[in-house]
Design a protein around this motif. Sequence first.
Motif, mmCIF file in Angstrom:
data_model
loop_
_atom_site.group_PDB
_atom_site.id
_atom_site.type_symbol
_atom_site.label_atom_id
_atom_site.label_comp_id
_atom_site.label_asym_id
_atom_site.label_seq_id
_atom_site.Cartn_x
_atom_site.Cartn_y
_atom_site.Cartn_z
ATOM 1 N N PHE A 92 0.875 -1.331 -0.032
ATOM 2 C CA PHE A 92 0.173 -0.072 0.074
ATOM 3 C C PHE A 92 0.698 1.347 0.182
ATOM 4 O O PHE A 92 1.585 1.541 1.026
ATOM 5 C CB PHE A 92 -0.954 0.011 1.106
ATOM 6 C CG PHE A 92 -1.955 1.092 1.253
ATOM 7 C CD1 PHE A 92 -3.015 1.123 0.585
ATOM 8 C CD2 PHE A 92 -1.845 2.254 2.109
ATOM 9 C CE1 PHE A 92 -4.100 2.017 0.607
ATOM 10 C CE2 PHE A 92 -2.799 3.211 2.255
ATOM 11 C CZ PHE A 92 -3.916 3.080 1.371
ATOM 12 N N ARG A 93 0.980 2.058 -1.138
ATOM 13 C CA ARG A 93 1.911 3.037 -1.545
ATOM 14 C C ARG A 93 1.224 4.426 -1.094
ATOM 15 O O ARG A 93 -0.056 4.720 -1.546
ATOM 16 C CB ARG A 93 2.584 3.000 -2.758
ATOM 17 C CG ARG A 93 3.168 1.751 -3.016
ATOM 18 C CD ARG A 93 3.799 1.806 -4.539
ATOM 19 N NE ARG A 93 4.455 0.547 -4.684
ATOM 20 C CZ ARG A 93 3.849 -0.337 -5.490
ATOM 21 N NH1 ARG A 93 2.735 -0.370 -5.519
ATOM 22 N NH2 ARG A 93 4.730 -1.437 -5.636
ATOM 23 N N VAL A 94 1.891 5.393 -0.400
ATOM 24 C CA VAL A 94 1.503 6.626 0.126
ATOM 25 C C VAL A 94 2.552 7.649 -0.287
ATOM 26 O O VAL A 94 3.602 7.489 -0.049
ATOM 27 C CB VAL A 94 1.078 6.654 1.616
ATOM 28 C CG1 VAL A 94 0.595 7.991 2.019
ATOM 29 C CG2 VAL A 94 0.161 5.472 2.019
ATOM 30 N N LEU A 95 2.010 8.650 -1.024
ATOM 31 C CA LEU A 95 2.867 9.786 -1.347
ATOM 32 C C LEU A 95 2.037 11.107 -1.022
ATOM 33 O O LEU A 95 0.742 11.064 -0.995
ATOM 34 C CB LEU A 95 2.671 10.062 -2.951
ATOM 35 C CG LEU A 95 3.598 11.067 -3.440
ATOM 36 C CD1 LEU A 95 4.936 10.972 -3.014
ATOM 37 C CD2 LEU A 95 3.369 11.391 -4.969
ATOM 38 N N ALA A 96 2.844 12.098 -0.276
ATOM 39 C CA ALA A 96 2.168 13.389 0.283
ATOM 40 C C ALA A 96 3.101 14.292 -0.183
ATOM 41 O O ALA A 96 4.400 14.346 -0.137
ATOM 42 C CB ALA A 96 2.363 13.157 1.860
ATOM 43 N N ALA A 97 2.442 15.521 -0.521
ATOM 44 C CA ALA A 97 3.094 16.477 -1.178
ATOM 45 C C ALA A 97 2.514 17.942 -0.699
ATOM 46 O O ALA A 97 1.264 18.018 -0.763
ATOM 47 C CB ALA A 97 3.020 16.506 -2.693
ATOM 48 N N ASN A 98 3.220 18.790 -0.206
ATOM 49 C CA ASN A 98 2.686 20.185 0.057
ATOM 50 C C ASN A 98 3.066 21.033 -1.087
ATOM 51 O O ASN A 98 4.192 21.148 -1.461
ATOM 52 C CB ASN A 98 3.307 20.751 1.188
ATOM 53 C CG ASN A 98 2.899 22.225 1.602
ATOM 54 O OD1 ASN A 98 2.510 23.096 0.737
ATOM 55 N ND2 ASN A 98 2.475 22.260 2.991
ATOM 56 N N LEU A 99 1.947 21.605 -1.554
ATOM 57 C CA LEU A 99 2.222 22.757 -3.153
ATOM 58 C C LEU A 99 2.485 23.990 -2.763
ATOM 59 O O LEU A 99 2.522 24.676 -3.852
ATOM 60 C CB LEU A 99 0.909 22.129 -3.957
ATOM 61 C CG LEU A 99 0.825 20.715 -4.384
ATOM 62 C CD1 LEU A 99 -0.300 20.756 -5.494
ATOM 63 C CD2 LEU A 99 1.949 20.132 -4.973
ATOM 64 N N ALA A 100 2.616 24.501 -1.607
ATOM 65 C CA ALA A 100 3.029 25.888 -1.410
ATOM 66 C C ALA A 100 1.944 26.768 -1.966
ATOM 67 O O ALA A 100 2.269 27.507 -2.948
ATOM 68 C CB ALA A 100 4.396 26.297 -1.896
ATOM 69 N N VAL A 101 0.998 26.688 -1.528
ATOM 70 C CA VAL A 101 -0.408 27.701 -2.042
ATOM 71 C C VAL A 101 -0.693 27.333 -3.501
ATOM 72 O O VAL A 101 -0.535 28.375 -4.235
ATOM 73 C CB VAL A 101 0.152 29.199 -1.750
ATOM 74 C CG1 VAL A 101 -1.494 30.016 -2.130
ATOM 75 C CG2 VAL A 101 0.354 29.259 -0.442
ATOM 76 N N GLY A 102 -0.544 26.232 -3.912
ATOM 77 C CA GLY A 102 -0.813 25.676 -5.320
ATOM 78 C C GLY A 102 0.455 25.695 -6.123
ATOM 79 O O GLY A 102 0.268 25.694 -7.537
ATOM 80 N N ALA A 103 1.594 26.305 -5.875
ATOM 81 C CA ALA A 103 2.546 26.787 -6.929
ATOM 82 C C ALA A 103 3.703 25.835 -7.210
ATOM 83 O O ALA A 103 4.381 25.506 -7.954
ATOM 84 C CB ALA A 103 3.631 27.793 -6.219
ATOM 85 N N GLY A 104 3.393 24.389 -6.355
ATOM 86 C CA GLY A 104 4.145 23.336 -6.908
ATOM 87 C C GLY A 104 3.850 23.084 -8.219
ATOM 88 O O GLY A 104 2.995 22.871 -8.820
ATOM 89 N N ASP A 105 5.060 22.571 -8.890
ATOM 90 C CA ASP A 105 4.957 22.030 -10.319
ATOM 91 C C ASP A 105 3.949 20.816 -10.616
ATOM 92 O O ASP A 105 4.329 19.654 -10.030
ATOM 93 C CB ASP A 105 6.362 21.716 -10.843
ATOM 94 C CG ASP A 105 6.500 21.409 -12.285
ATOM 95 O OD1 ASP A 105 5.743 20.550 -12.821
ATOM 96 O OD2 ASP A 105 7.286 22.470 -12.960
#
Length: 310
Positions: A92-105
């Motif tokens: 069971f694979r989990v990825l988490a990402a914070n996009l910095a107010v949506g600015a992440g590529d």
Amino acid sequence: MIRTVLAWLLVVPFAAWATLRVTGVDIADRWIQLVAFTPYVAAASVVPLLAAGLLRRWVPTVVAVVTAGALALSVLPRYFADGDPQAGGRTFRVLAANLAVGAGDAGELVKLVEQLKPDVLTIQELTPVARERLDGLGLRERMPYTVDRSHTGVWGSGIYSLHPLSEKPLLALGNFRQARAVVKVKGGPEIEVVSVHPCAPSHAAKMGCWRAGLAALPRAGGQLKVLAGDFNATLDHWPVRELLDSGYRDAADMRGQGFTATWPQQGWRPLPGVTIDHVLADRRMGVRSFSVHPLAGTDHRPVFAELTLP
């Protein structure tokens, strides 16, 4: 006399830091910010130890030995991988990402999804514009089930999944919207997943929200649970240690990568890197692997854990 005073001046700050870290005492708002840098203080604690020894001040030397030992015991286990007999089950694979107010590529994030093939992706600081950009690049086609709690500013979040989702009540504290859902894995157990993002403890007015946001996260037990995202806290913060004590394990810690910094990415702020993005998994789940990845446009590095189901 001068040598004694000098020895104590070097030893006492480290001894005080170790005492606060070990006891979990929450003495001040500024301490909440400082405690994130405990691994660096632990490394530096050999300096007063050596200095007190060279000055031949034996009582300060003993205190320095105890201090260095306490700090080492607090942080060094993160450097060593733990044996995990449960790591052989279904993945069971989990990825988490914070996009910095949506600015992440968005393009890079979709490529990361293609590369790592997560079962679940949790996103923090997900704005409606960023969500549209991701969906336009095919994220919704690859992960068709979603909980969309996007919002302008830093307050949005979301969950994408390969498996059907059943949304649970949103954790909304201080305008921060931590999305929750139950993932229904075909032929496997149901797993509650939270896209974690409490308030950042950036100044005094945010501290109560930070504490409440972490306290609101579900404790382990009963249904399997995975907490993934930007905790704005390290393993040295007492609310995270309380979560672990309830029955979670930190995936990075389990794989000996607990010192791998996730914030800030190089060039964002002139600060030493700290580990504030985590995947906490129910201790009944195995941890097969953990990794941290770059993502342009954001100050956070996404974290990925390959878990196994009981």
